[in-house]
Design a protein around this motif. Structure first.
Motif, mmCIF file in Angstrom:
data_model
loop_
_atom_site.group_PDB
_atom_site.id
_atom_site.type_symbol
_atom_site.label_atom_id
_atom_site.label_comp_id
_atom_site.label_asym_id
_atom_site.label_seq_id
_atom_site.Cartn_x
_atom_site.Cartn_y
_atom_site.Cartn_z
ATOM 1 N N GLU A 1 0.290 -1.021 0.135
ATOM 2 C CA GLU A 1 0.377 0.036 -0.132
ATOM 3 C C GLU A 1 0.801 1.459 0.276
ATOM 4 O O GLU A 1 1.382 1.214 1.081
ATOM 5 C CB GLU A 1 -0.559 0.260 1.004
ATOM 6 C CG GLU A 1 -1.746 1.192 1.233
ATOM 7 C CD GLU A 1 -2.918 1.208 2.612
ATOM 8 O OE1 GLU A 1 -3.779 1.967 2.137
ATOM 9 O OE2 GLU A 1 -2.900 0.202 3.715
ATOM 10 N N PRO A 2 0.546 1.815 -1.180
ATOM 11 C CA PRO A 2 1.728 3.061 -1.071
ATOM 12 C C PRO A 2 0.883 3.853 -0.636
ATOM 13 O O PRO A 2 -0.202 4.219 -0.517
ATOM 14 C CB PRO A 2 1.885 3.897 -2.634
ATOM 15 C CG PRO A 2 1.450 2.430 -3.231
ATOM 16 C CD PRO A 2 0.637 1.530 -2.124
ATOM 17 N N LYS A 3 1.886 5.225 -0.334
ATOM 18 C CA LYS A 3 1.083 6.634 0.678
ATOM 19 C C LYS A 3 0.501 7.380 -0.311
ATOM 20 O O LYS A 3 -0.551 8.071 0.491
ATOM 21 C CB LYS A 3 1.623 7.161 2.258
ATOM 22 C CG LYS A 3 1.460 8.346 2.485
ATOM 23 C CD LYS A 3 1.997 8.138 3.872
ATOM 24 C CE LYS A 3 2.070 9.497 4.160
ATOM 25 N NZ LYS A 3 2.549 10.909 3.561
ATOM 26 N N SER A 4 0.853 7.478 -1.908
ATOM 27 C CA SER A 4 0.239 7.884 -2.426
ATOM 28 C C SER A 4 0.058 7.851 -3.978
ATOM 29 O O SER A 4 1.790 6.402 -3.951
ATOM 30 C CB SER A 4 1.063 9.551 -2.580
ATOM 31 O OG SER A 4 2.484 9.551 -3.044
ATOM 32 N N GLU A 5 -0.492 8.290 -4.632
ATOM 33 C CA GLU A 5 0.233 7.602 -6.095
ATOM 34 C C GLU A 5 1.220 7.690 -6.674
ATOM 35 O O GLU A 5 1.337 7.606 -7.924
ATOM 36 C CB GLU A 5 -0.814 8.047 -6.731
ATOM 37 C CG GLU A 5 -2.274 7.369 -6.030
ATOM 38 C CD GLU A 5 -4.248 8.101 -7.246
ATOM 39 O OE1 GLU A 5 -3.744 8.860 -8.180
ATOM 40 O OE2 GLU A 5 -5.445 8.552 -6.960
ATOM 41 N N SER A 6 1.849 9.408 -6.222
ATOM 42 C CA SER A 6 3.009 9.471 -6.574
ATOM 43 C C SER A 6 4.288 8.717 -6.931
ATOM 44 O O SER A 6 5.362 9.090 -6.713
ATOM 45 C CB SER A 6 3.474 10.527 -5.639
ATOM 46 O OG SER A 6 3.892 11.293 -4.482
#
Length: 273
Positions: free
Chosen positions: A81-86
């Motif tokens: 799970e990445p913290k953001s789409e970046s």
């Protein structure tokens, strides 16, 4: 609509393990924000850039900061799970070989040194199966081969999942009050424990003391804040409850192996597509 299990099968298991002998390469901007629990026959090297990635196994949540990689051995179930789409990620999946170095049998998070950084940069345009006998396969295999020699510092960037519900509440309390100085005696009193019984509960359930857990949690939060690049090192220290910048810097260095200012100014090397 496609069932998430089918989607997972399609993208993460069938492709990765389809050719048992290839090294499989997948490199992309993350885009989607959660990859459900799955496992591969191949071992995985996951390198992240841009933000933090949470990798959760059955017993732990690993916190993968930008410009680090996590090694996930063959067969270990995990979600991503990445913290953001970046977040940009580079994945290399390696077949398990006979009589491998013990390094490859253990989950771990490691900083990427200049040599590895340059080798990862070289793989920037690859995708899909790298076939045995090709130059790209040989380069990827060399990346795997150097890991036990250059990755001597397995960083303590994971937090165990609590099994005891009482402990879950205490950990949530820590989470919500990271900007304050939290004292063990106050926590014990607040939640109706004696200090001795709470100390035992931490050791028994999490395998670490309150102060170890609390310190790691504060530093993990500090890493997130540094990556946002909105606050100075001094402001980040204050946000995670440190009144003294040198104390914060020393603690950060002990856990991450670099100073907060160096981490803040780190270089990103993967090209965005």
């Amino acid at each position: 609509m496609e069932h998430s299990g089918q989607k997972l099968d399609k993208y993460y298991i069938k492709k990765v393990d389809a050719d048992k002998k290839s090294i499989y390469c997948h490199h992309d901007l993350m885009g989607e924000l959660f990859i459900p629990p799955h496992r591969h026959v191949k071992a995985q090297l996951l390198y992240a850039e841009g933000d933090v990635v949470f990798v959760t196994t059955e017993t732990k949540t690993y916190f993968l900061p930008a410009r680090h990689f996590i090694w996930i051995p063959s067969g270990v179930e995990h979600s991503i799970e990445p913290k953001s789409e970046s977040v940009t990620m580079r994945n290399l999946y390696f077949p398990v070989e006979k009589d491998e170095n013990d390094f490859y049998k253990v989950e771990g998070i490691y900083p990427v040194n200049n040599l590895l950084l340059q080798m990862m940069l070289f793989t920037n345009r690859w995708n899909g199966d790298l076939k045995k006998g090709t130059p790209n396969f040989a380069i990827a295999k060399a990346i795997k081969a150097i890991l036990p020699q250059i990755c001597t510092n397995n960083l303590p960037l994971e937090l165990p999942q609590p099994k005891d519900k009482r402990l879950s509440k205490i950990l949530r309390y820590i989470e919500n009050n990271l900007g304050e100085t939290i004292l063990f005696a106050d926590v014990a009193h607040e939640f109706g424990f004696s200090e001795r019984s709470l100390y035992r509960l931490f050791q028994k359930d999490l395998g670490m003391s309150f102060i170890q857990y609390y310190t790691i949690r504060r530093i993990l939060k500090a890493i997130e804040l540094l990556l946002e690049r909105k606050l100075s090192v001094k402001e980040v220290a204050e946000e995670v409850g440190y009144n003294s910048v040198p104390t914060f810097s020393n603690t950060f260095f002990k856990i991450l192996g670099q100073r907060p200012s160096d981490y803040l100014n780190g270089e990103e090397i993967l090209e965005r597509k």
